[in-house]
Motif scaffolding. Structure first.
Motif, PDB file in Angstrom:
ATOM      1  N   GLU A  75       0.814  -1.213   0.000  1.00 33.90           N
ATOM      2  CA  GLU A  75       0.000   0.000   0.000  1.00 33.90           C
ATOM      3  C   GLU A  75       0.852   1.270   0.000  1.00 33.90           C
ATOM      4  OE1 GLU A  75      -3.384   1.706   2.857  1.00 33.90           O
ATOM      5  OE2 GLU A  75      -3.127  -0.482   2.892  1.00 33.90           O
ATOM      6  N   GLY A  76       2.016   1.191   0.647  1.00 27.34           N
ATOM      7  CA  GLY A  76       2.937   2.321   0.674  1.00 27.34           C
ATOM      8  C   GLY A  76       2.502   3.436   1.608  1.00 27.34           C
ATOM      9  N   LEU A  77       3.239   4.558   1.525  1.00 27.59           N
ATOM     10  CA  LEU A  77       2.978   5.717   2.397  1.00 27.59           C
ATOM     11  C   LEU A  77       3.000   6.997   1.562  1.00 27.59           C
ATOM     12  CD1 LEU A  77       5.414   5.015   5.403  1.00 27.59           C
ATOM     13  CD2 LEU A  77       2.919   4.790   5.443  1.00 27.59           C
ATOM     14  N   THR A  84       8.890  17.676   5.411  1.00 30.85           N
ATOM     15  CA  THR A  84       8.309  17.361   4.096  1.00 30.85           C
ATOM     16  C   THR A  84       9.324  17.668   2.996  1.00 30.85           C
ATOM     17  OG1 THR A  84       6.253  18.115   5.045  1.00 30.85           O
ATOM     18  CG2 THR A  84       6.242  17.704   2.679  1.00 30.85           C
ATOM     19  N   TYR A  85      10.028  18.798   3.171  1.00 27.65           N
ATOM     20  CA  TYR A  85      11.083  19.138   2.199  1.00 27.65           C
ATOM     21  C   TYR A  85      12.108  18.007   2.101  1.00 27.65           C
ATOM     22  CZ  TYR A  85      15.730  20.595   0.902  1.00 27.65           C
ATOM     23  OH  TYR A  85      16.974  20.603   0.337  1.00 27.65           O
ATOM     24  N   ALA A  86      12.617  17.569   3.275  1.00 21.35           N
ATOM     25  CA  ALA A  86      13.679  16.553   3.288  1.00 21.35           C
ATOM     26  C   ALA A  86      13.182  15.244   2.653  1.00 21.35           C
ATOM     27  CB  ALA A  86      14.159  16.311   4.720  1.00 21.35           C
ATOM     28  N   VAL A  87      11.965  14.860   2.973  1.00 23.53           N
ATOM     29  CA  VAL A  87      11.422  13.622   2.395  1.00 23.53           C
ATOM     30  C   VAL A  87      11.297  13.756   0.884  1.00 23.53           C
ATOM     31  CG1 VAL A  87       9.367  12.143   2.252  1.00 23.53           C
ATOM     32  CG2 VAL A  87      10.219  12.871   4.478  1.00 23.53           C
ATOM     33  N   SER A  88      10.809  14.909   0.426  1.00 21.31           N
ATOM     34  CA  SER A  88      10.570  15.028  -1.021  1.00 21.31           C
ATOM     35  C   SER A  88      11.875  15.057  -1.813  1.00 21.31           C
ATOM     36  CB  SER A  88       9.711  16.254  -1.330  1.00 21.31           C
ATOM     37  OG  SER A  88      10.469  17.437  -1.178  1.00 21.31           O
ATOM     38  N   VAL A  89      12.876  15.767  -1.299  1.00 21.85           N
ATOM     39  CA  VAL A  89      14.134  15.851  -2.054  1.00 21.85           C
ATOM     40  C   VAL A  89      14.839  14.491  -2.058  1.00 21.85           C
ATOM     41  CG1 VAL A  89      15.661  16.659  -0.159  1.00 21.85           C
ATOM     42  CG2 VAL A  89      16.109  17.380  -2.483  1.00 21.85           C
ATOM     43  N   LEU A  90      14.725  13.784  -0.957  1.00 24.31           N
ATOM     44  CA  LEU A  90      15.391  12.482  -0.862  1.00 24.31           C
ATOM     45  C   LEU A  90      14.657  11.414  -1.676  1.00 24.31           C
ATOM     46  CD1 LEU A  90      17.606  10.723   0.409  1.00 24.31           C
ATOM     47  CD2 LEU A  90      16.160  10.475   2.438  1.00 24.31           C
ATOM     48  N   THR A  91      13.339  11.390  -1.563  1.00 25.79           N
ATOM     49  CA  THR A  91      12.598  10.313  -2.236  1.00 25.79           C
ATOM     50  C   THR A  91      12.538  10.526  -3.748  1.00 25.79           C
ATOM     51  OG1 THR A  91      10.507  11.400  -1.698  1.00 25.79           O
ATOM     52  CG2 THR A  91      11.237   9.603  -0.231  1.00 25.79           C
ATOM     53  N   ASP A  92      12.596  11.771  -4.220  1.00 24.12           N
ATOM     54  CA  ASP A  92      12.622  11.981  -5.673  1.00 24.12           C
ATOM     55  C   ASP A  92      13.841  11.278  -6.274  1.00 24.12           C
ATOM     56  OD1 ASP A  92      10.309  13.364  -5.747  1.00 24.12           O
ATOM     57  OD2 ASP A  92      11.175  15.342  -6.202  1.00 24.12           O
ATOM     58  N   PHE A  93      14.976  11.386  -5.589  1.00 21.59           N
ATOM     59  CA  PHE A  93      16.185  10.739  -6.118  1.00 21.59           C
ATOM     60  C   PHE A  93      16.136   9.228  -5.848  1.00 21.59           C
ATOM     61  CE2 PHE A  93      21.043  10.339  -6.078  1.00 21.59           C
ATOM     62  CZ  PHE A  93      21.116  10.286  -7.465  1.00 21.59           C
ATOM     63  N   ALA A  94      15.570   8.843  -4.701  1.00 21.85           N
ATOM     64  CA  ALA A  94      15.459   7.403  -4.394  1.00 21.85           C
ATOM     65  C   ALA A  94      14.621   6.682  -5.450  1.00 21.85           C
ATOM     66  CB  ALA A  94      14.859   7.214  -3.000  1.00 21.85           C
ATOM     67  N   ASP A 141      14.627   7.576  -8.628  1.00 22.67           N
ATOM     68  CA  ASP A 141      15.532   7.438  -9.776  1.00 22.67           C
ATOM     69  C   ASP A 141      16.543   6.311  -9.581  1.00 22.67           C
ATOM     70  OD1 ASP A 141      14.477   9.482 -11.343  1.00 22.67           O
ATOM     71  OD2 ASP A 141      15.549  11.005 -10.181  1.00 22.67           O
ATOM     72  N   ILE A 142      16.989   6.139  -8.346  1.00 21.30           N
ATOM     73  CA  ILE A 142      17.956   5.054  -8.073  1.00 21.30           C
ATOM     74  C   ILE A 142      17.253   3.701  -8.129  1.00 21.30           C
ATOM     75  CG2 ILE A 142      19.667   4.179  -6.423  1.00 21.30           C
ATOM     76  CD1 ILE A 142      19.599   6.857  -5.007  1.00 21.30           C
ATOM     77  N   GLY A 143      15.954   3.690  -7.921  1.00 18.58           N
ATOM     78  CA  GLY A 143      15.216   2.414  -7.958  1.00 18.58           C
ATOM     79  C   GLY A 143      15.024   1.796  -6.587  1.00 18.58           C
ATOM     80  N   LEU A 144      15.234   2.603  -5.536  1.00 21.83           N
ATOM     81  CA  LEU A 144      15.042   2.058  -4.179  1.00 21.83           C
ATOM     82  C   LEU A 144      13.565   1.927  -3.842  1.00 21.83           C
ATOM     83  CD1 LEU A 144      17.608   4.143  -2.073  1.00 21.83           C
ATOM     84  CD2 LEU A 144      17.860   1.845  -2.984  1.00 21.83           C
ATOM     85  N   ILE A 145      12.777   2.819  -4.434  1.00 23.44           N
ATOM     86  CA  ILE A 145      11.342   2.849  -4.114  1.00 23.44           C
ATOM     87  C   ILE A 145      10.549   3.000  -5.414  1.00 23.44           C
ATOM     88  CG2 ILE A 145      11.665   3.756  -1.777  1.00 23.44           C
ATOM     89  CD1 ILE A 145      11.088   6.540  -2.832  1.00 23.44           C
ATOM     90  N   GLU A 146       9.233   2.817  -5.306  1.00 22.21           N
ATOM     91  CA  GLU A 146       8.345   2.974  -6.467  1.00 22.21           C
ATOM     92  C   GLU A 146       7.221   3.924  -6.086  1.00 22.21           C
ATOM     93  OE1 GLU A 146       8.862  -1.673  -7.861  1.00 22.21           O
ATOM     94  OE2 GLU A 146       7.095  -1.058  -6.709  1.00 22.21           O
ATOM     95  N   LEU A 196       8.164   0.383  -1.169  1.00 21.16           N
ATOM     96  CA  LEU A 196       9.525  -0.166  -1.246  1.00 21.16           C
ATOM     97  C   LEU A 196       9.685  -0.985  -2.526  1.00 21.16           C
ATOM     98  CD1 LEU A 196      12.017  -0.260   0.677  1.00 21.16           C
ATOM     99  CD2 LEU A 196      11.187  -2.478   1.465  1.00 21.16           C
ATOM    100  N   ALA A 197      10.807  -0.769  -3.255  1.00 20.40           N
ATOM    101  CA  ALA A 197      11.106  -1.597  -4.434  1.00 20.40           C
ATOM    102  C   ALA A 197      12.074  -2.707  -4.009  1.00 20.40           C
ATOM    103  CB  ALA A 197      11.730  -0.727  -5.520  1.00 20.40           C
TER     104      ALA A 197
END
Ligand SMILES: C[S@@+](CC[C@H](N)C(=O)[O-])C[C@H]1O[C@@H](n2cnc3c(N)ncnc32)[C@H](O)[C@@H]1O
Length: 356
Positions: free
Chosen positions: A49-51, A64-74, A76-81, A89-90
């Protein structure tokens, strides 16, 4: 005027891979943040279901800033979907979070190797571990092992021992097929193998060979385990060609040792082993050969780790290919009696005797 010839750059995959390389340290630290600041863990607990980003912020304590900047790149790396507004989680993120080998390797890079690898070009040019200066003034890493501070120390020892522990499980029963009464462990480190050997057989004696400060750690550990009455310590700087190895052993072990030395140094050490061996002594060499690995990821890791030997350990050693190491045994006067591949974590075991 000389005109530069125009070359056509490859496009697509190669350019994309090139950007991954250009920003490889960014990807590494983003992955560490995702793991160590609890985002991967929170996503695993949330399941398919995710978060939302907001919920991920609440779970990790990040803005929220820190989560968004980090997860946008995550992403791209393929860590998450991304599933609509939610993040999940990927497979890659799950491996980073749960696979012990990956964790050990990443912690080693985070706490130790990262701080010196930037000096690789200098190390290659000068054949000295220039990156080691971050941690201390030692000529080789091994001279400073007992002085390393945490977290570098614990991540380094964990990394070193994670691999050999699995090989020792296979090695110990094989050594005891020949019922040894005296085992010499060259490069005994903190006494992991010695402890296993001493617990396997109540009569056997073990001589530990290593640098004096490292042996002090082993002695403390074996005393704590109540095993110290059957050990002898042989403090040694193996780089000294006059240094003799203890004689009279039924079995001599060199586990993940030869990779710490250059080819001429290896021949010198092995010649001294031959001088200490009787006709029935067996020398058990455990090494990791990049060229006999079954998995591409294992070969990739070993070739990467070889560059840590260059930049941060000795400046002149590596994980040798099988075809590089085998001739050195012969030069030193050893006969390869048997060879066992893929013991432990992709290790090779070479059982040798004197050439008589
Ligand atoms: C990579 S660790 C392997 C330890 C252990 N045999 C294992 O398999 O886990 C190499 C060991 O060799 C020792 N060593 C490296 N260079 C040495 C030297 N010049 N003289 C004596 N010991 C050395 C280190 O202190 C370390 O304990």
């Amino acid at each position: 005027m000389i005109r530069k010839k125009r070359t056509r750059l490859p496009t697509g995959q190669a350019r994309s891979a090139a950007q991954s390389l250009a920003f490889a340290p960014f990807a590494f630290w983003a992955a560490i943040a995702m793991r160590d600041q609890g985002l991967l863990d929170a996503l695993e607990r949330a399941g398919a279901e995710g978060l939302s980003e907001q919920a991920l912020g609440e779970a990790s304590g990040l803005s929220t800033y820190a989560v968004s900047v980090l997860t946008d790149f995550a992403l791209d790396i393929g860590l998450i979907e991304r599933n609509g507004e939610r993040l999940a989680l990927a497979a890659l993120g799950s491996v980073l979070l749960n696979d012990e080998l990956t964790r050990v390797n990443m912690d080693f890079t985070r706490d130790f190797a990262y701080h010196g690898m930037a000096r690789l070009p200098e190390a290659l040019a000068e054949e000295r571990p220039a990156g080691l200066a971050h941690f201390g003034p030692w000529a080789t890493l091994y001279e400073g092992l007992s002085e390393l501070k945490d977290p570098a120390a614990s991540s380094w020892f964990r990394f070193d021992q994670f691999f050999s522990e699995r090989a020792f499980e296979a090695l110990v029963p094989r050594i005891f097929e020949r019922h040894p009464t005296h085992v010499v462990d060259v490069g005994a480190n903190t006494g992991n193998l010695a402890s296993r050997v001493l617990r396997h057989d109540r009569e056997v004696q073990v001589t530990l060979v290593d640098l004096p400060d490292v042996l002090a750690l082993a002695q403390q550990r074996l005393s704590d385990e109540g095993l110290a009455d059957r050990i002898r310590l042989h403090p040694a700087q193996l780089l000294d060609p006059a240094l003799e190895l203890p004689a009279g052993a039924d079995a001599m072990v060199m586990s993940q040792l030869l990779a710490c030395f250059s080819e001429p140094e290896i021949v010198s050490i092995l010649k001294r082993a031959v001088s200490a061996m009787g006709p029935e002594t067996r020398l058990y060499i455990i090494e990791l050969f990049p060229d006999v690995q079954i998995h591409d990821a294992a070969r990739y890791s070993l070739n990467a780790i070889s560059l840590y030997f260059t930049a941060m350990a000795t400046g002149n050693s590596r994980f040798y290919r099988r075809d590089q190491l085998l001739p050195l045994l012969d030069q030193a006067g050893l006969k390869l009696e048997s060879e066992h591949e893929q013991i432990g974590q992709g290790h090779s075991l070479l059982v040798c005797r004197r050439q008589d």
